[in-house]
Enzyme design. Structure first.
Site, mmCIF file in Angstrom:
data_model
loop_
_atom_site.group_PDB
_atom_site.id
_atom_site.type_symbol
_atom_site.label_atom_id
_atom_site.label_comp_id
_atom_site.label_asym_id
_atom_site.label_seq_id
_atom_site.Cartn_x
_atom_site.Cartn_y
_atom_site.Cartn_z
ATOM 1 N N ASP A 169 -16.802 -52.447 1.441
ATOM 2 C CA ASP A 169 -18.223 -53.075 1.304
ATOM 3 C C ASP A 169 -19.274 -52.214 2.198
ATOM 4 O O ASP A 169 -20.423 -51.805 1.750
ATOM 5 C CB ASP A 169 -18.221 -54.423 1.805
ATOM 6 C CG ASP A 169 -19.536 -55.109 1.869
ATOM 7 O OD1 ASP A 169 -20.252 -55.160 0.976
ATOM 8 O OD2 ASP A 169 -20.151 -55.218 3.110
ATOM 9 N N GLU B 275 -11.223 -54.536 1.486
ATOM 10 C CA GLU B 275 -12.534 -55.118 0.571
ATOM 11 C C GLU B 275 -13.781 -54.884 1.982
ATOM 12 O O GLU B 275 -14.786 -54.550 1.486
ATOM 13 C CB GLU B 275 -12.185 -56.420 0.251
ATOM 14 C CG GLU B 275 -13.668 -56.998 -0.378
ATOM 15 C CD GLU B 275 -13.337 -58.328 -0.584
ATOM 16 O OE1 GLU B 275 -14.062 -59.275 -0.593
ATOM 17 O OE2 GLU B 275 -12.157 -58.879 -0.628
ATOM 18 N N GLU C 175 -14.347 -52.879 -4.342
ATOM 19 C CA GLU C 175 -14.707 -52.605 -2.911
ATOM 20 C C GLU C 175 -13.322 -52.396 -2.099
ATOM 21 O O GLU C 175 -13.212 -51.136 -1.079
ATOM 22 C CB GLU C 175 -15.155 -53.757 -2.173
ATOM 23 C CG GLU C 175 -16.611 -54.199 -2.608
ATOM 24 C CD GLU C 175 -17.407 -55.127 -1.766
ATOM 25 O OE1 GLU C 175 -18.626 -55.196 -1.612
ATOM 26 O OE2 GLU C 175 -16.564 -56.188 -1.658
#
Length: 230
Positions: free
Chosen positions: A50, A46, A122
């Protein structure tokens, strides 16, 4: 929970190592651990995803809107990488059906929770980047963000910034926001926010996140203030 192999068809990318995809779909609620005690979930992917989505979206906007100033590009970028945009992409690919989470988390609406959907989206992007490199991740993001980029060709209005600038331009303290009430279930809350500017009547507004409610409240107060100064 659906077989992750089906997700590959939807996103248009076949993983060389499907274990990377499976890891991207493991929600932290599972509390699984390796022998060394390290958690096994999607949070590291994640983090990576991002950063990747931020770069690719920035590149998309830079090329799509050559006349935009930096501030306009920044506002567009903020709107396209925030939780709501990521959750929309996740919903488009039915990502919630593939997330590996505890039954209790699923029963409480976890598969529809915008925060979980956004974080997992993400993580999937991070997994694509790890497995196939930047070009593969860019292809995915360009495909699923294209419609979002084209939805509103005018730069998003940032009511909070506009209200702050209005107050500062008159030598007033910064606007103050407070939560008046929070209602609804944990996976679908509704916030009511009040905003105040010194010597002016406060305004309230609701939203499905604190950010949305603050923006709506700032917009409501701006409307009043600007109307008074016509």
């Amino acid at each position: 929970m659906l077989d992750p192999a089906q997700l590959e068809d939807t996103i248009g990318y076949a993983f060389n190592d499907r274990a990377t995809l499976k890891l991207a779909l493991v929600h932290s609620s599972t509390h699984r651990r390796k022998k060394d005690g390290q958690s096994v979930d999607n949070e590291r992917l994640e983090f990576l995803g991002d950063r990747v989505v931020g770069l690719v979206v920035a590149d998309m906007l830079f090329n799509r809107f050559p006349k935009d100033r930096e501030g306009d590009l920044a506002r567009r970028h903020t709107a396209l990488v925030r939780r709501e945009a990521l959750a929309r992409v996740a919903e488009t690919i039915s990502l919630g059906e593939y997330i590996d989470m505890l039954p209790a988390e699923a029963a409480s609406g976890g598969r529809e929770n915008p925060a979980i959907l956004a974080n997992t989206c993400e993580a999937v992007i991070g997994a694509i980047f790890t497995d196939g490199g930047f070009d593969a991740a860019q292809t995915f993001i360009s495909r699923f963000w294209a419609e979002l980029v084209e939805e509103d060709l005018t730069p998003p209005q940032d009511n909070k910034t506009a209200l702050q600038e209005w107050a500062q331009g008159r030598g007033l303290p910064l606007p103050a926001y407070k939560i008046v009430e929070q209602t609804g279930p944990a996976h679908a809350p509704v916030f009511e926010i009040e905003v105040r500017v010194l010597n002016h009547t406060p305004q309230r507004a609701q939203g499905t996140s604190k950010r949305k409610a603050e923006q709506a409240a700032a917009g409501a107060l701006l409307d009043v203030l600007l109307d008074q100064n016509k």
